[in-house]
Design an enzyme around this catalytic site. Structure first.
Site, PDB file in Angstrom:
ATOM      1  N   GLU A   1       0.380  -1.031  -0.022  1.00 48.59           N
ATOM      2  CA  GLU A   1       0.276  -0.424  -0.014  1.00 48.59           C
ATOM      3  C   GLU A   1       0.543   1.371   0.214  1.00 48.59           C
ATOM      4  OE1 GLU A   1      -3.292   2.286   2.724  1.00 48.59           O
ATOM      5  OE2 GLU A   1      -2.213   0.530   3.619  1.00 48.59           O
TER       6      GLU A   1
ATOM      7  N   LYS B   1      -9.414   1.956  -3.227  1.00 50.13           N
ATOM      8  CA  LYS B   1      -9.826   1.393  -1.414  1.00 50.13           C
ATOM      9  C   LYS B   1     -11.256   1.366  -0.617  1.00 50.13           C
ATOM     10  CE  LYS B   1      -7.660   1.352   3.420  1.00 50.13           C
ATOM     11  NZ  LYS B   1      -6.491   2.020   4.061  1.00 50.13           N
TER      12      LYS B   1
ATOM     13  N   CYS C   1      -5.319  -3.059   2.887  1.00 48.49           N
ATOM     14  CA  CYS C   1      -4.965  -3.230   4.018  1.00 48.49           C
ATOM     15  C   CYS C   1      -6.336  -2.709   5.403  1.00 48.49           C
ATOM     16  CB  CYS C   1      -4.288  -1.718   4.520  1.00 48.49           C
ATOM     17  SG  CYS C   1      -3.471  -1.473   6.094  1.00 48.49           S
TER      18      CYS C   1
END
Length: 280
Positions: A40, A114, A155
């Site tokens: 990330e 995300k 994440c």
């Protein structure tokens, strides 16, 4: 499928991070990898948002993305750029935490924004408000690679199983979870969450991570992992930056799914009703 996993300690200078990434592309190819996975925020980690604003570009103008696309094309290698901080495409002025899958010809094969933004106050005193500057995505994304379907996540998504159920329904054989996990949450939950996502989806999980103390002062957990569909950890990179290689035995997927047929047995579930339907 042979993969390469980059564990890095990104700073706030995109040019320096781009150099690390392009070097990793060359080394991954030299090591015989079919695809490279990066963490990330591969282009920059900077919690000073005023300083970061001067380095964040639209993807069409992002120097890191351009450099990695050129390196991938030169090497003839698939690259999963775990994510980059980029400016948004629409009217909103918020940034995007965006993953890219780059094909061996340098073209972008897939993008993923995300979905779940990290807005928390930790017991350690750390406070994070991603939503104050980032806009979340709303669409799960999977992409066809030679011999496998790759599902994309980033994440904090790892705490939300619905993302991985959607990727599983799309046929994911491998799920990527690039991350910059904090140390307290990493020590508590990183391994167990990644193993759980692999087990419930009966697929490989590849989690390339940021590690160590970064130029902006934060510290990340590291421990980039590769987990097989049974939940066994095949690779744990510890806390040092570096590049690791792993051969994924793709036949393991069918073996595990035959042993415990979670995909075949999965059924849609309606929202729960307090007391249960028909309770008196």
């Amino acid at each position: 499928m042979k993969i390469a996993v980059l564990q890095m300690n990104a700073g706030f200078d995109p040019a320096e991070n781009a150099a690390v990434l392009t070097d990793a592309v060359a080394r991954a190819k030299a090591g015989g990898a079919d695809i490279l996975f990066t963490p990330e925020m591969s282009n920059m980690l900077d919690r000073n948002r005023a300083r970061a604003a001067g380095n964040i570009r639209h993807e069409n103008d992002d120097g890191t993305l351009a450099a990695v696309r050129a390196a991938a094309a030169e090497a003839g290698l698939w690259v999963h750029l775990g994510s980059l901080a980029v400016r948004g495409d629409g009217a909103s002025d918020k940034w995007r935490n965006r993953a890219f899958v780059i094909a061996p010809d340098g073209n972008i094969a897939a993008r993923y924004d995300k979905i779940h933004l990290f807005d928390v106050d930790l017991a350690s005193g750390e406070s994070w408000r991603e939503s104050s500057v980032y806009a979340g995505g709303d669409q799960a994304v999977a992409v066809q690679l030679p011999g496998a379907v790759l599902g994309l996540s980033i994440c904090y998504d790892i705490r939300f199983p619905a993302v991985y159920a959607a990727l599983s329904r799309a046929g994911a054989d491998i799920v990527a979870v690039p991350a910059a996990f904090t140390v307290p949450t990493g020590e508590a939950h990183w391994h167990v969450l990644l193993r759980a996502r692999a087990i419930e989806s009966a697929c490989f999980v590849v989690a390339a991570a940021q590690t160590g103390t970064h130029a902006d002062g934060r510290t990340t957990y590291g421990h980039s992992l590769v987990v097989d569909p049974w939940g066994d950890v095949l690779l744990d990179m510890g806390d040092a930056p570096g590049l690791a290689f792993m051969d994924l035995p793709m036949g393991r997927i069918a073996e595990v799914r035959a042993r415990v047929p979670v995909i075949a047995n999965r059924r849609p579930v309606r929202d729960a009703v307090l007391g249960g339907e028909g309770a008196t």
